[in-house]
Design an enzyme around this catalytic site. Structure first.
Site, mmCIF file in Angstrom:
data_model
loop_
_atom_site.group_PDB
_atom_site.id
_atom_site.type_symbol
_atom_site.label_atom_id
_atom_site.label_comp_id
_atom_site.label_asym_id
_atom_site.label_seq_id
_atom_site.Cartn_x
_atom_site.Cartn_y
_atom_site.Cartn_z
ATOM 1 C CG ASP A 196 -14.585 -61.638 75.738
ATOM 2 O OD1 ASP A 196 -14.758 -62.442 74.742
ATOM 3 O OD2 ASP A 196 -14.875 -62.096 77.073
ATOM 4 C CG HIS A 237 -10.964 -63.596 74.074
ATOM 5 N ND1 HIS A 237 -11.396 -64.160 75.228
ATOM 6 C CD2 HIS A 237 -9.745 -63.382 74.495
ATOM 7 C CE1 HIS A 237 -10.765 -63.861 76.324
ATOM 8 N NE2 HIS A 237 -9.816 -63.466 76.019
#
Ligand SMILES: *[C@@H]1O[C@H](CO)[C@@H](O)[C@H](O)[C@H]1NC(C)=O
Ligand SMILES: *[C@@H]1O[C@H](CO)[C@@H](O)[C@H](O)[C@H]1NC(C)=O
Length: 389
Positions: free
Chosen positions: A215, A238
């Site tokens: 993430d 991310h």
């Protein structure tokens, strides 16, 4: 000469006593902790902490070499003095993810002023939890590995965190925090394993992190002021995100964030500002992204104010979050699709004061494109893609 000896001896002894008490050290092994990886050392860690925290001199909590099994643990202040935690070993969570997965945190420091943590490896053993999230049911909510809550003057230096269930490090309601040389690793397929999440905090400096997760590399939530992020290596993951903002109608904004000297490798995003597509009084202003290298990044530069996962509670609404004074400077490298710059701002609250200078991002050796919706500002210098402001 002899006349002065007693005086200087006295001085020496006093000095030594002072030195010793100033170095009050509490080794978790002396409190019964076992470096064998399977004896529950939680009570020993907590007892050693209580001693260190109540010491009337600056104290050291020492975790030597070896692997210590630690379950959910809260290290509470306020302490009498500064506490230094030196970890040369590894803290490991039980392999059954239910044991730490119910509380939202594994190791938590709360209400401490003057906390330094040097070294250490945290292994939350998160892989079976991720598998549950992906394929199973009745999974617990999961826990972040290290939570620092309501604390001031905090240093985390040289910590390694692997396989967290959810976030690796969470900083919440803190001020004056320095995170130096953090390593945070989790599978690129793991959900919500952000490297560092910062929320409602002021004066946060994050230098020299290497973060590879499933993430966000670093996420800056609502209510943060004066955040400095330098020399970060991200990917997979991310990217660095400001947001999600505007989850609540009444929300504190984000102000004065600088990201300088980052390298993003194969990440979904590079530098992102993200808000929910619904009403909120939140904001993000005075944000600088500079001296950044993108390597094969899907969304190198993105503002997304239409975040509405699963289309719940926000379809067809505009974000109330006001984004202004955002500078992108000296950003180069490659993207993994043609559109490298995406400004998807709120129709009711357009982005203002965006500055673009010296941007050079290519896709398959060709110029990239940019896309602007409700975004205003100025641009200068080399600009690939061409500006759409
Ligand atoms: C934090 O410490 C203060 C005293 O300094 C105390 O009044 C307060 O209850 C503590 N808060 C928590 C959450 O422990
Ligand atoms: C912005 O934050 C930096 C630290 O990141 C700080 O040095 C600076 O004083 C802040 N600027 C303002 C105007 O508060």
């Amino acid at each position: 000469m002899a006349k002065f000896m007693p005086l200087s001896l006295n001085f020496l002894i006093t000095f030594l006593i002072l030195l010793q008490s100033a170095n009050a050290a509490y080794n978790v092994v002396s409190f019964g902790a076992k470096p064998d990886g399977h004896t529950d050392s939680t009570p020993s860690f907590l007892e050693a902490w209580t001693m260190a925290c109540s010491s009337v001199h600056p104290a050291t909590l020492y975790v030597p070499h070896g692997t210590f099994l630690v379950k959910t643990a809260v290290f509470s202040g306020p302490c009498k003095f500064k506490v230094t935690v030196i970890i040369t070993g590894t803290l490991v969570a039980p392999s059954n993810y239910q044991v730490i997965g119910q509380t939202g945190f594994w190791i938590k420091f709360i209400n401490v002023s003057g906390l330094s943590i040097y070294g250490g490896t945290l292994n939350a053993m998160g892989t079976s939890f991720w598998a549950c999230r992906t394929t199973g049911s009745n999974c617990p909510t999961g826990s972040r590995s290290l939570s620092i809550l309501s604390s001031t003057n905090v240093l985390l230096s040289g910590l390694t965190s692997i396989n967290s269930q959810t976030e690796h490090i969470g900083i919440d309601l803190c001020s004056n925090v320095l995170i130096r040389n953090l390593k945070a690793f989790a599978s690129s397929q793991s959900l919500n394993t952000d490297g560092i999440h910062v929320q409602s905090s002021t004066g946060i400096t994050i230098i020299g992190s290497v973060i590879r997760t499933g993430d966000d590399c670093i996420s800056i939530g609502p209510g943060n002021r004066n955040v400095w992020i330098q020399q970060t290596a991200c990917g997979p993951g991310h990217g660095i995100s400001i947001g999600s903002l505007g989850n609540n109608a009444n929300e504190d904004g984000v102000q004065n964030v600088t990201v300088t000297g980052a390298v993003f490798t194969g990440t979904l995003n590079g530098v992102r500002i993200k808000s929910w597509g619904r009403q909120s009084n939140g904001f993000a202003r005075s944000i600088t992204f500079q001296n950044i290298v993108m390597k094969d990044v899907y969304n190198p530069i993105i503002i997304d104010q239409k975040y509405c996962p699963s289309g719940k509670n926000c379809p067809n609404q505009n974000s109330g979050v006001k984004i202004s004074q955002v500078t992108y400077s000296n950003i180069k490298g490659t993207s993994s699709k043609q559109e490298a710059v995406t400004f998807n701002c709120s129709p009711s609250n357009p982005c203002t004061g965006i500055t673009m200078k010296q941007i050079h991002i290519t896709f398959q050796n060709k110029a990239t494109t940019s896309s602007c919706h409700y975004a205003g500002g100025t641009s200068s210098g080399v600009l690939i893609p061409a500006s759409c402001l």
